[in-house]
Each structure stands twice: as C-alpha cells, then as structure tokens.
Design a protein around this motif. Sequence first.
Motif, PDB file in Angstrom:
ATOM      1  N   HIS A 307     130.391 105.868  71.564  1.00  7.14           N
ATOM      2  CA  HIS A 307     131.365 105.390  70.584  1.00  7.14           C
ATOM      3  C   HIS A 307     131.068 103.931  70.248  1.00  7.14           C
ATOM      4  CE1 HIS A 307     133.819 108.945  71.627  1.00  7.14           C
ATOM      5  NE2 HIS A 307     133.489 108.659  72.877  1.00  7.14           N
ATOM      6  N   VAL A 308     130.972 103.628  68.960  1.00  6.14           N
ATOM      7  CA  VAL A 308     130.733 102.260  68.516  1.00  6.14           C
ATOM      8  C   VAL A 308     131.696 101.927  67.383  1.00  6.14           C
ATOM      9  CG1 VAL A 308     129.108 100.645  67.449  1.00  6.14           C
ATOM     10  CG2 VAL A 308     128.307 102.250  69.182  1.00  6.14           C
ATOM     11  N   VAL A 309     132.376 100.797  67.518  1.00  6.39           N
ATOM     12  CA  VAL A 309     133.252 100.281  66.467  1.00  6.39           C
ATOM     13  C   VAL A 309     132.756  98.885  66.090  1.00  6.39           C
ATOM     14  CG1 VAL A 309     135.581  99.563  65.831  1.00  6.39           C
ATOM     15  CG2 VAL A 309     135.244 101.597  67.254  1.00  6.39           C
ATOM     16  N   ASP A 310     132.527  98.667  64.803  1.00  5.24           N
ATOM     17  CA  ASP A 310     132.137  97.353  64.281  1.00  5.24           C
ATOM     18  C   ASP A 310     133.115  96.961  63.182  1.00  5.24           C
ATOM     19  OD1 ASP A 310     129.636  96.500  65.611  1.00  5.24           O
ATOM     20  OD2 ASP A 310     128.849  98.368  64.785  1.00  5.24           O
ATOM     21  N   ALA A 311     133.548  95.714  63.203  1.00  2.49           N
ATOM     22  CA  ALA A 311     134.455  95.218  62.167  1.00  2.49           C
ATOM     23  C   ALA A 311     134.143  93.760  61.891  1.00  2.49           C
ATOM     24  CB  ALA A 311     135.920  95.378  62.584  1.00  2.49           C
ATOM     25  N   LYS A 312     134.285  93.364  60.624  1.00  2.00           N
ATOM     26  CA  LYS A 312     134.027  91.969  60.257  1.00  2.00           C
ATOM     27  C   LYS A 312     134.894  91.584  59.070  1.00  2.00           C
ATOM     28  CE  LYS A 312     130.408  88.641  59.023  1.00  2.00           C
ATOM     29  NZ  LYS A 312     128.945  88.405  58.850  1.00  2.00           N
ATOM     30  N   LEU A 313     135.496  90.407  59.168  1.00  2.00           N
ATOM     31  CA  LEU A 313     136.290  89.835  58.081  1.00  2.00           C
ATOM     32  C   LEU A 313     135.687  88.488  57.712  1.00  2.00           C
ATOM     33  CD1 LEU A 313     138.820  89.686  56.231  1.00  2.00           C
ATOM     34  CD2 LEU A 313     140.010  88.599  58.156  1.00  2.00           C
ATOM     35  N   LYS A 314     135.341  88.344  56.423  1.00  2.00           N
ATOM     36  CA  LYS A 314     134.778  87.085  55.938  1.00  2.00           C
ATOM     37  C   LYS A 314     135.632  86.564  54.791  1.00  2.00           C
ATOM     38  CE  LYS A 314     131.104  86.751  53.265  1.00  2.00           C
ATOM     39  NZ  LYS A 314     129.694  86.739  52.776  1.00  2.00           N
ATOM     40  N   VAL A 315     135.989  85.284  54.884  1.00  2.00           N
ATOM     41  CA  VAL A 315     136.804  84.632  53.863  1.00  2.00           C
ATOM     42  C   VAL A 315     135.998  83.462  53.301  1.00  2.00           C
ATOM     43  CG1 VAL A 315     138.960  83.427  53.362  1.00  2.00           C
ATOM     44  CG2 VAL A 315     138.932  85.301  55.034  1.00  2.00           C
ATOM     45  N   THR A 316     135.931  83.387  51.978  1.00  2.00           N
ATOM     46  CA  THR A 316     135.203  82.314  51.296  1.00  2.00           C
ATOM     47  C   THR A 316     136.181  81.547  50.409  1.00  2.00           C
ATOM     48  OG1 THR A 316     133.235  83.729  51.286  1.00  2.00           O
ATOM     49  CG2 THR A 316     133.181  81.786  49.863  1.00  2.00           C
ATOM     50  N   PRO A 317     136.880  80.555  50.952  1.00  2.00           N
ATOM     51  CA  PRO A 317     137.869  79.820  50.151  1.00  2.00           C
ATOM     52  C   PRO A 317     137.226  79.046  49.004  1.00  2.00           C
ATOM     53  CG  PRO A 317     137.539  78.761  52.289  1.00  2.00           C
ATOM     54  CD  PRO A 317     136.816  80.058  52.337  1.00  2.00           C
ATOM     55  N   ILE A 318     136.018  78.486  49.246  1.00  2.00           N
ATOM     56  CA  ILE A 318     135.221  77.854  48.200  1.00  2.00           C
ATOM     57  C   ILE A 318     133.791  78.353  48.347  1.00  2.00           C
ATOM     58  CG2 ILE A 318     136.680  75.805  47.983  1.00  2.00           C
ATOM     59  CD1 ILE A 318     134.725  74.313  49.764  1.00  2.00           C
ATOM     60  N   SER A 319     132.989  78.215  47.308  1.00  2.00           N
ATOM     61  CA  SER A 319     131.668  78.827  47.297  1.00  2.00           C
ATOM     62  C   SER A 319     130.755  78.279  48.388  1.00  2.00           C
ATOM     63  CB  SER A 319     131.017  78.624  45.928  1.00  2.00           C
ATOM     64  OG  SER A 319     130.906  77.242  45.620  1.00  2.00           O
ATOM     65  N   GLN A 320     131.012  77.065  48.877  1.00  2.00           N
ATOM     66  CA  GLN A 320     130.140  76.463  49.886  1.00  2.00           C
ATOM     67  C   GLN A 320     130.582  76.731  51.325  1.00  2.00           C
ATOM     68  OE1 GLN A 320     131.627  74.619  47.449  1.00  2.00           O
ATOM     69  NE2 GLN A 320     129.902  74.357  46.038  1.00  2.00           N
ATOM     70  N   PHE A 321     131.635  77.504  51.524  1.00  2.00           N
ATOM     71  CA  PHE A 321     132.260  77.580  52.838  1.00  2.00           C
ATOM     72  C   PHE A 321     132.625  79.021  53.172  1.00  2.00           C
ATOM     73  CE2 PHE A 321     135.632  76.422  55.945  1.00  2.00           C
ATOM     74  CZ  PHE A 321     134.890  75.526  56.721  1.00  2.00           C
ATOM     75  N   ASP A 322     132.141  79.529  54.319  1.00  2.83           N
ATOM     76  CA  ASP A 322     132.477  80.872  54.794  1.00  2.83           C
ATOM     77  C   ASP A 322     133.121  80.789  56.172  1.00  2.83           C
ATOM     78  OD1 ASP A 322     131.358  82.101  52.581  1.00  2.83           O
ATOM     79  OD2 ASP A 322     129.406  82.391  53.537  1.00  2.83           O
ATOM     80  N   LEU A 323     134.208  81.521  56.348  1.00  2.00           N
ATOM     81  CA  LEU A 323     134.832  81.715  57.655  1.00  2.00           C
ATOM     82  C   LEU A 323     134.777  83.200  57.985  1.00  2.00           C
ATOM     83  CD1 LEU A 323     138.026  79.536  57.132  1.00  2.00           C
ATOM     84  CD2 LEU A 323     136.141  78.964  58.662  1.00  2.00           C
ATOM     85  N   TYR A 324     134.455  83.546  59.234  1.00  2.00           N
ATOM     86  CA  TYR A 324     134.384  84.968  59.545  1.00  2.00           C
ATOM     87  C   TYR A 324     134.801  85.225  60.991  1.00  2.00           C
ATOM     88  CZ  TYR A 324     129.885  83.757  61.662  1.00  2.00           C
ATOM     89  OH  TYR A 324     128.890  83.198  62.436  1.00  2.00           O
TER      90      TYR A 324
END
Length: 407
Positions: A307-324
């Motif tokens: 069993h494998v579960v993968d999840a990812k959330l990425k937020v890009t508030p401005i084009s130069q900046f990624d939070l994940y």
Amino acid sequence: PGNTRQVVNEFNINALWRGESVNDNQVSYYIGAEYNYFGNKFGFRNFYYETGFFDEGLTENILNINGGAEFLLGGSDFAGADLAFQYLGYRNLQGNVSGGIYETTENIGGKSFGMLSVTPYYSHRTDNMNLRIGAHVDLSFDNGTFFRIAPDVRFDWEMSRMFSLYASATGRNGTAPATGGNEIHTFHNVAARNRYVNPSLLLPTSYTLVDAEAGLNFGLFKGFTITPFVGFAVVRDALVTTSKEVVGTYPEPTVATTYEAVNMNGVKMGLKTAYNYSDKVEFTAAYTFAPQDDKSGYQLADNRPEHVVDAKLKVTPISQFDLYVDYRFMGGRRILNSFIDYRGPIQWKSLVDLGAFSDLGCGVTCRFTDMFSAYCRLNNLLNRRQQLYYGMYAQSFNVLLGAAVNF
C-alpha cells in the motif's frame, strides 16, 4: 571495524541540445551526453578478516550518449527514433565464492560492457487524441543476452470535457529510469535511494518485458480530476531487496541488506486525484495497491510495499515563491530474509515485516531571477524512527538547504 565509515565520491557532468527546423517545424531533434563517476573508498569486509582489513572499494565510470529526431509525415502524423549508447567500466569488483557451508568473496578485478538502444516510433497527434506505437530494441555487449525487444505504446483519448482515458505498454520498469526493455542498475542510481549497498559487487541488469497501465479520467468540475487505474508488469532479473542474517559468528550475528535478481510478475490498482486553482493552488494525491508474495509482485519501491499513499499540496502566492507540504505512507512492507548458520549446514528463509512507514515534509522555493533560485526542505517532521530497510533506519528530522543556477 570500530567507527570506520564508508566514503563515497561522485562526479557528474552532462549537456543537452534541442532544436527545430525553421521550415514549419517539420523536424525536431536533440543530442546529449553525460559522464558520471562513482567511487567507494572501502570494499566489502569479509567477516574472516580478524584484522579488520578492507579491500579497495568499487569504482564506476558511466558514459551516456543519446539523441533523436522526429519528422512530420503530414497532417497529424509523425515518425521518429531515439537512440542511446551506454558504456560502463568498473574496477575492484568482487564475486561470490562458495566453499562448503561458507560463502566468501574473491577479487575479480575490472569489467566493462555497453548497450545500444534504438526506439523507432510512429505518432498520431490531434487536439483530443494521441497515439504512439514503437518498440525498444536493446543490443548488449558483454552483458548477457545480446538482443532484446520491448513495446513502447501509448494511447490518450479525450472523449469530452469531463472524460478521457489512457493506456500504455512499455519496456520501462516503474521503479527507476530505464533505456528500452533493459535496465542496467548502476551505483549512481541505486545509491541515490539506498546507500547501504555492498560496495564491491556488480548489480544485475533487469529486462522488463512489459509494464502496462490503463486509467479513466473523470473531470467532475473545473480544475479537479479523479482517475482509477490498473496495471501489471513482467520483469526478468528484477532488482529485489533482500537481507541476510548470519548467526554463529562472533562477537554477534550480522545482518546485511543486499539485492538479488529475481523474476517478478505483479499487478497494481489504485486511484489518483488532482486539483488546480488558477495556477495558485495545486493538490495531488494517489493510492496504489500492489499485492506481494515471496517472489512476485509489482514493485512500487525498493522495500516492496503493498500500500502506498502519496499526497502533495503546493501554493504559489506569487510567481517567484512556492510553498509545499507532502506526505508518503507505505504499508505491508515485507522482504525475504535468509538465515545462515556458519556453525553448521543450516540455512532457511522467511518474510520479515518492516512495519509501516510514513514521512511528512514541507519546503519552500524562491526564484530570485530566471537564472538563480534557492530552496529549503524539512524532512521527517514527525521525527519518527522507522526502518527503510531491514535493520536500517530512516534519518530523523533534518533540514536541507540548497541553491540552483540555470544557464
């Protein structure tokens, strides 16, 4: 012995050039080259060596040359071919030697071999359909079977705005990149995910006859898709993680993780979801089930989870900046363990349960310019102590900082 630790040196350089003809883009092409050096300072330590003597470690030199071209036949039809040549050279190899109830190693020196891969294909592409039909042809030199072939087929069809399907059948195994149906397992690739590799033994070459997957995409509303899928694979000499537990030695039993070449057939099934909102929010998640037996099963990872579960959330508030934030869970991990008793001719095997594995991480990426970026990643946020391999534990909470320059 003592606090002696392995030392690894690695160097890589690569280049790639892509281009298109100026005549209505009727021809596209690419050519690339890569050189990689991988070297272990210490070799395999034979348990007979009471002095703690170490042989010199294996060194690996890899040269990859690849290229390809695609031609417009007319309308939506294309024809092309990809070519790749791989040359590998090794020094300070050791091989297994059996003597009675004992198994030890001897130095066998160096070895070099290569492989030429050719992948011709035909492609038909329209706004709602993509069809590719081809074959991987591998010619091996001084490395087992000379000629091997595997399919390279892909079909995508968007039936409506809400429904689409895909099906593929290739000679590439899902656990790692491969060239054609053959995959030469290198220390460069394997050590990237598992540093606990015997530093003197040559890894096997696997042959994937077919690795197939089919799925149906449902676009329930804008930006959201859900995809049930099924698949199967048939692999000869698959790279399978096993362990050996030696009893009857002193001062205490020895446990070693190793790899064996095993013929593996297996199936998988699961569900994928994805959501995108205005290039600001991206969420993906997937669950995959792949039943495992002693020597059968679709390999989702080295430690053979069911069993494998993968999840990812990425937020890009401005084009130069990624939070994940990302998360991985692996359950039903069992590997084959061999028990060897050097006090007598006793050997038996059993499955070892590695338990569940879960990893929660997060990070940030900042693109200062088109050329320069920096990142920070936090791993194992829950600081869990859990086995990646039998007797070998994952790193505790750690932080990774880095920067990248694009030319």
